[in-house]
Design a protein around this motif. Structure first.
Motif, short mmCIF file in Angstrom:
data_model
loop_
_atom_site.label_atom_id
_atom_site.label_comp_id
_atom_site.label_asym_id
_atom_site.label_seq_id
_atom_site.Cartn_x
_atom_site.Cartn_y
_atom_site.Cartn_z
N LEU A 14 6.06 -7.04 3.22
CA LEU A 14 5.15 -6.32 2.33
C LEU A 14 4.01 -5.68 3.12
O LEU A 14 3.62 -4.54 2.85
N LEU A 17 4.96 -2.46 4.64
CA LEU A 17 5.05 -1.43 3.61
C LEU A 17 3.66 -0.93 3.23
O LEU A 17 3.45 0.27 3.05
N LEU A 18 2.72 -1.86 3.11
CA LEU A 18 1.36 -1.47 2.72
C LEU A 18 0.74 -0.53 3.74
O LEU A 18 0.06 0.43 3.38
N VAL A 21 2.62 2.88 2.72
CA VAL A 21 2.48 3.55 1.41
C VAL A 21 1.02 3.73 1.00
O VAL A 21 0.72 4.58 0.16
N LEU A 22 0.12 2.96 1.59
CA LEU A 22 -1.29 3.11 1.21
C LEU A 22 -2.07 3.96 2.19
O LEU A 22 -2.91 4.75 1.80
N THR A 24 -0.85 6.03 4.61
CA THR A 24 -0.28 7.27 5.12
C THR A 24 0.40 8.01 3.96
O THR A 24 0.09 7.76 2.81
N SER A 35 -5.99 9.52 -6.79
CA SER A 35 -5.37 8.87 -5.64
C SER A 35 -6.12 7.61 -5.25
O SER A 35 -7.31 7.49 -5.46
N ILE A 36 -5.38 6.68 -4.70
CA ILE A 36 -5.99 5.44 -4.23
C ILE A 36 -6.57 5.70 -2.85
O ILE A 36 -5.84 5.81 -1.87
N LEU B 62 1.39 -5.82 -7.40
CA LEU B 62 1.23 -4.99 -6.20
C LEU B 62 2.58 -4.86 -5.48
O LEU B 62 3.03 -3.76 -5.16
N GLU B 63 3.20 -6.00 -5.26
CA GLU B 63 4.47 -6.00 -4.53
C GLU B 63 5.54 -5.21 -5.29
O GLU B 63 6.29 -4.44 -4.69
N VAL B 66 4.71 -1.42 -4.96
CA VAL B 66 4.92 -0.94 -3.60
C VAL B 66 6.42 -0.86 -3.28
O VAL B 66 6.90 0.13 -2.73
N ARG B 67 7.17 -1.89 -3.67
CA ARG B 67 8.60 -1.88 -3.38
C ARG B 67 9.35 -0.83 -4.20
O ARG B 67 10.29 -0.21 -3.71
N HIS B 70 8.55 2.57 -2.64
CA HIS B 70 9.30 2.69 -1.39
C HIS B 70 10.80 2.85 -1.66
O HIS B 70 11.49 3.58 -0.94
N LEU B 87 0.97 6.30 -2.15
CA LEU B 87 1.07 5.55 -3.40
C LEU B 87 -0.10 5.90 -4.34
O LEU B 87 -1.25 5.94 -3.91
#
Lengths: 69, 259
Positions: A14, A17-18, A21-22, A24, A35-36, B62-63, B66-67, B70, B87
């Motif tokens: 995770l 991934l963070l 996705v957060l 970039t 947007s976050i 959150l997970e 995010v998953r 993705h 995101l």
């Protein structure tokens, strides 16, 4: 997708991934976009969450300070 | 009220991925200026700014988000080529998405060309825990009073402690310098490179300190060669533990870096 690694069955971490996705990804701004932006905030709350679910972990505040030093 | 969640921008696609989006919704294309935005319609009550922020504060949701995000991006990367969206990029309606595509078309097309035929690989480096013997040796070398006088036990202890700390700082400095060398070598094996902020050891599930969190854009035909380079560097920098991840959709290479 061909992978140079031999671990296709392993679930992606995770935290990796963070990072992606957060922090970039294409940022398309404009008044129609929400947007976050506050990535630090999300990381901090995640830290607090992790230390609260891991018994014996240090308090989130002191851990965060320790990281920045 | 619903909002339009952006997953990524692609060239026109022959078909949509079957993957469901962050709200379990089907994804669909919005086309303009020769580009395709892959989007999904999500309830704003759950995904607008404040609601989304609350969700991201909760580990489980959150997970899941995010998953799911993705999952769609990765499916697009397998199907074609994609510029992943950050995101939480939401639009009011399809027209707003279409307007964004038209307005940003030149930059988006350039960015798409840059990642076509390429993938992102991640390399993380951790400073290996130091051999306790090394610290002892460092302390041993500092043994003895340079002034030639008698050491009290307290002074000897302080001297030893100082030497241990110096050795730890030295190891830390060396790990950081080694990480710079590894990043430089990997950058030469890649089309583009950038460094993410090192991860918190507790989030990464590691004891060791992360000294490199790198992302590398690599031609697909060179993926194996890049992995070999990582293997070579592992042999060369013994104090570092290297970890290769990917291939990823090109998340880290969608924004033109200024300078």
């Amino acid at each position: 997708m061909t992978s140079p690694q031999a671990r296709p069955d392993q679930q992606i971490a995770l935290v990796d991934l963070l990072d992606r996705v957060l922090a970039t990804g294409v940022v398309v701004t404009g008044d129609v976009t929400i947007s976050i932006a506050d990535v630090d905030l999300i990381y901090l709350s995640l830290q607090a969450l992790l230390s609260s679910v891991r018994p014996g972990g240090p308090a989130p505040a002191s851990a965060a300070r320790g990281q920045s030093s | 009220m619903r909002g339009i969640w952006l997953y990524g921008v692609t060239p026109p696609l022959p078909r949509m991925p079957a993957t469901e989006g962050v709200a379990g919704e089907p994804v669909y294309p919005v086309e303009s200026s020769g580009l395709t935005a892959i989007v999904g319609s999500v309830p704003l009550a759950e995904f607008a700014e404040e609601a989304l922020r609350r969700k991201l504060d909760d580990m489980a949701s959150l997970e899941a988000i995010v998953r799911a995000h993705h999952g769609v991006v990765d499916a697009l990367a397998r199907l074609s080529v994609v510029l992943p969206a950050r995101l939480g990029t939401l639009y009011r309606d399809d027209e707003a998405v279409s307007a964004m595509l038209a307005q940003r078309a030149p930059a988006l097309s350039t960015a798409l060309r840059r990642v076509t035929g390429r993938a992102e690989l991640g390399v993380k480096a951790y400073a290996r825990p130091r051999d306790p013997g090394a610290a002892e040796n460092a302390a041993g070398n500092a043994e003895g009073n340079p002034a030639g006088g008698e050491d009290t036990p307290g002074m000897a202890y302080l001297r030893r402690r100082r030497a241990q700390l110096t050795a730890a700082e030295e190891a830390q400095r060396k790990a950081l310098a080694d990480a710079d060398c590894v990043h430089a070598a990997l950058s030469r094996a890649a089309v583009a490179a950038r460094r993410h902020r090192p991860q918190d050891p507790r989030l990464a599930g590691k004891r060791e300190r992360m000294v490199l969190n790198g992302a590398y854009l690599v031609d697909r035909r060179d993926l194996t060669r890049f992995a070999d380079t990582v293997g070579h560097l592992t042999g060369r920098y013994r104090d570092l533990e290297l970890e290769l991840t990917g291939p990823w959709p090109p998340y880290s290479f969608t924004v033109e870096e200024a300078g």
